[in-house]
Design a protein around this motif. Structure first.
Motif, PDB file in Angstrom:
ATOM      1  N   LEU A  71      43.484  41.309  48.711  1.00  0.00           N
ATOM      2  CA  LEU A  71      43.021  40.599  47.513  1.00  0.00           C
ATOM      3  C   LEU A  71      42.153  41.499  46.633  1.00  0.00           C
ATOM      4  CD1 LEU A  71      42.188  37.093  49.017  1.00  0.00           C
ATOM      5  CD2 LEU A  71      44.062  37.655  47.470  1.00  0.00           C
ATOM      6  N   TYR A 606      40.438  34.760  40.277  1.00  0.00           N
ATOM      7  CA  TYR A 606      40.842  33.931  41.409  1.00  0.00           C
ATOM      8  C   TYR A 606      41.034  34.795  42.652  1.00  0.00           C
ATOM      9  CZ  TYR A 606      41.748  30.622  37.645  1.00  0.00           C
ATOM     10  OH  TYR A 606      41.627  29.802  36.554  1.00  0.00           O
ATOM     11  N   GLY A 607      41.597  35.988  42.470  1.00  0.00           N
ATOM     12  CA  GLY A 607      41.803  36.867  43.612  1.00  0.00           C
ATOM     13  C   GLY A 607      40.495  37.273  44.263  1.00  0.00           C
ATOM     14  N   GLY A 609      37.710  35.650  44.037  1.00  0.00           N
ATOM     15  CA  GLY A 609      37.126  34.448  44.633  1.00  0.00           C
ATOM     16  C   GLY A 609      37.691  34.179  46.014  1.00  0.00           C
ATOM     17  N   LEU A 610      39.016  34.296  46.161  1.00  0.00           N
ATOM     18  CA  LEU A 610      39.643  34.101  47.470  1.00  0.00           C
ATOM     19  C   LEU A 610      39.187  35.180  48.452  1.00  0.00           C
ATOM     20  CD1 LEU A 610      43.281  33.145  46.410  1.00  0.00           C
ATOM     21  CD2 LEU A 610      41.553  31.642  47.415  1.00  0.00           C
ATOM     22  N   VAL A 613      35.896  34.110  49.795  1.00  0.00           N
ATOM     23  CA  VAL A 613      36.063  33.008  50.746  1.00  0.00           C
ATOM     24  C   VAL A 613      36.540  33.545  52.095  1.00  0.00           C
ATOM     25  CG1 VAL A 613      37.415  30.939  51.270  1.00  0.00           C
ATOM     26  CG2 VAL A 613      36.459  31.281  48.970  1.00  0.00           C
ATOM     27  N   SER A 614      37.507  34.486  52.063  1.00  0.00           N
ATOM     28  CA  SER A 614      38.018  35.036  53.316  1.00  0.00           C
ATOM     29  C   SER A 614      36.927  35.797  54.069  1.00  0.00           C
ATOM     30  CB  SER A 614      39.209  35.947  53.038  1.00  0.00           C
ATOM     31  OG  SER A 614      38.800  37.078  52.281  1.00  0.00           O
TER      32      SER A 614
END
Length: 625
Positions: A71, A606-607, A609-610, A613-614
């Motif tokens: 990501l 968005y990338g 952000g993910l 989260v990961s």
């Protein structure tokens, strides 16, 4: 159908870093040792379920880490969906129309409009066309559009004004209109050589085509080049460009015609016309010449009779022996006479304590700062912000870092260089500037000056380089600061690092610079039409001028720059060669579309952000045993 594209695909190579979590995962693989027991009845609990749970956790950690790396690489590659995008913007043709005073008169105005309309028609098929007019300033009349009828309608309304020609100003605005788009610039002008004034200006991107549409040489023209008041009356200098002719010259005082006469003008010559009209203080005087076939801008010149009051100027020096550094500057300012005379005082730097100590001062020259503390530097900054003028010289007795701390943002960045291997010389860069217009007739006045040590001076945004060294480095940088004016000279004035103080040009150079600095509070003798934001200063006449912090307005004459009527021209190819260029090339139309699509979609956010989260999930899973 939509497809995924990447603005910076090389960042996808970063995905190879996914090998790192793979290696870590393999290193964490553990094979439990096998022990032989004679009897298994002693093994009450076999941790088979716990081992499976650990293996599942390791796989999950591996996947989360690998996902974070992927990501991150995808985010830096700036992904976007290519489908359904707006069509690419067309290339642009910018028509740059010269509306300076040299374009005046009905015949030249009509030719200007015709050539602009022809340039619009000649723009390549598919080009959007924009129209920009320029003189001392530049305005976008029509933003780039495919509606050429609208652009031609605006071209039909073009009307030259009274401002001087400044090509760099117009080209900088054309560069703004082009932006990142490919295109061309067509300059409709009379190719005056004097229009290439120095100064900051954005260059056109490399790859931009430049064409010139020539309006033609100046016509036969007669005008007033100078108007002065003497104890015996008035003197008007009339200049003739063309063959021998007779012309009528008249004088007006406060709108009433007081005298007039016919004069014989030689071919390409000048004549001084005198009259013994008594002029009182505050009278509005005009000298006119009848020239129906020439340019209208110089048919009249204005003068406001005044009795100038010497302005107070302070020279700040280091205390003790450092006071000798101010001798040359003091003597030069004391040598000024007549309307240019000033009242000079020398003050030690340690006596600059508060704003009260500078009350009534119009300009300050700093040649030494020993003994000046931070409070004194703050006082000088407050003085300039309130409308004063300050000239800082960089010499062995000055500390520019201390002054910069007091001024903060807006003060030029200064770095003192070593002694030069070869002596440097000076070259006046901007003779249209009021501080240096006295050198317009003799730009080589500084040819004999030599500098052994100088400073690197880099002005902030909005500053002007008025004088340069022959190396190209700035020598005199000027800017506005608050309501006042600030100038920095990249060497000293004490005959230690240069011999400027020993040259004949030193007195007018320092005198005119100080007078310009003091001009934030002192009414100017005259304003150049089209160069001042003061209301009414866009055309010849008399206006009310009000200084910052001064309650009363003063009447000031506004005149067209006489150099606007200099017939000297240049060839079109020489003009194109002088157009400043930026180093970066233009982006293609496809690249521009891709950038707009990526900016509008913002998938990289968005990338990332993910990815965060990961990483959070990976941290939580990794803590569990």
């Amino acid at each position: 159908m939509s497809s995924l594209g990447f603005l910076s695909p090389l960042f996808l190579l970063g995905a190879l870093a996914v090998a790192v979590p793979i290696v870590l995962h393999l290193l964490r693989q553990r094979v439990d040792p096998v022990f032989e027991f004679s009897a298994v009845k002693f093994l009450r609990r076999v941790p088979v379920e716990r081992a499976r749970r650990r293996r599942l956790r390791d796989v999950l950690l591996f996947l989360l880490r690998a996902l974070a790396v992927l990501l991150l690489a995808i985010g830096f590659a700036r992904p976007y969906f290519q489908g359904g995008a707006a069509p690419p913007e067309p290339p642009v043709t910018v028509v740059l129309a010269d509306v300076s005073a040299s374009m005046g008169g009905e015949p030249r105005t009509a030719k200007l409009r015709d050539l602009v309309r022809a340039a619009i028609d000649a723009a390549p098929a598919g080009h959007a066309v924009g129209l920009v007019r320029f003189a001392a300033t530049a305005d976008v009349l029509v933003a780039p559009t495919l509606d050429r009828a609208a652009v031609k309608a605006a071209a039909s309304q073009l009307m030259p004004g009274f401002g001087p020609t400044m090509y760099r100003v117009g080209l900088a605005r054309a560069a703004e209109v082009l932006g990142t788009k490919r295109g061309r610039v067509v300059v409709v002008t009379d190719l005056q050589s004097g229009g290439w004034t120095a100064g900051a200006g954005t260059g056109l991107p490399s790859g931009t085509e430049v064409a010139v549409s020539d309006v033609g040489a100046l016509p036969r023209n007669t005008g007033v080049a100078l108007l002065t008041s003497t104890p015996d009356g008035l003197v008007a200098r009339v200049r003739n460009a063309g063959g021998q002719r007779d012309a009528t010259v008249s004088f007006e005082v406060n709108g009433v015609r007081r005298d007039g006469r016919m004069v014989r003008l030689a071919e390409n010559g000048t004549v001084d016309v005198t009259t013994k009209i008594a002029v009182a203080r505050g009278d509005r005087v005009a000298a006119r010449v009848a020239d129906p076939d020439g340019l209208p801008g110089d048919d009249v010149m204005w003068l406001v009779r005044s009795e100038p009051r010497p302005e107070r100027v302070v020279i700040i020096v280091s205390p003790g022996a450092g006071q000798q550094d101010g001798i040359y500057a003091q003597r030069a300012l004391q040598a000024l006479e007549g309307p240019r005379a000033v009242d000079v005082t020398v003050v030690a730097a340690d006596r600059v304590l508060s704003s009260e100590s500078l009350r009534g001062i119009a300009a300050i020259v700093v040649v030494g700062t020993a003994g000046l503390d931070r409070r004194g530097a703050d006082t000088l900054a407050a003085f300039v912000r309130a409308g004063g003028g300050l000239l800082v010289t960089i010499g062995p007795s000055t500390n520019p870092e201390l002054l910069a701390a007091g001024f903060g943002q807006g003060f030029p960045r200064i770095r003192l260089g070593p002694s030069s291997d070869r002596p440097l010389a000076l070259a006046v860069a901007e003779t249209r500037h009021p501080a240096l217009d006295v050198f317009a007739v003799d730009p080589g006045a500084f040819n004999d000056v030599r500098f052994s040590r100088v400073a690197d001076v880099l002005g902030e945004g909005g500053s002007d380089v008025l004088v340069r060294f022959d190396s190209g480095a700035p020598a005199l940088v000027a800017a506005t600061y608050g309501r006042g004016r600030l100038a920095v000279f990249a060497s000293d004035l004490s005959n230690r690092w240069n011999d400027l103080a020993l040259q004949p040009a030193f007195v007018p150079f320092l005198g005119e610079t100080v007078r310009w600095l003091a001009g934030a509070r002192t009414p100017p003798e005259t304003l150049v039409a089209g160069t001042s934001p003061v209301e009414g200063a866009d055309k010849p006449g008399v206006i009310a001028w009000k200084a910052a912090g001064i309650p009363d307005a003063t009447q000031v004459a506004v005149n067209v720059d006489p150099r606007e009527f200099d017939p000297a021209r240049q060839e079109a190819n020489m003009f194109v060669d002088r157009v400043p260029r930026e180093g970066a090339a233009l982006t293609t139309a496809a690249e521009a579309v891709a950038r707009r699509q990526e900016a509008a979609q913002g998938l990289w956010r968005y990338g990332l952000g993910l990815m965060l989260v990961s990483l959070v999930v990976e941290s939580l899973v990794g803590r569990r045993t």
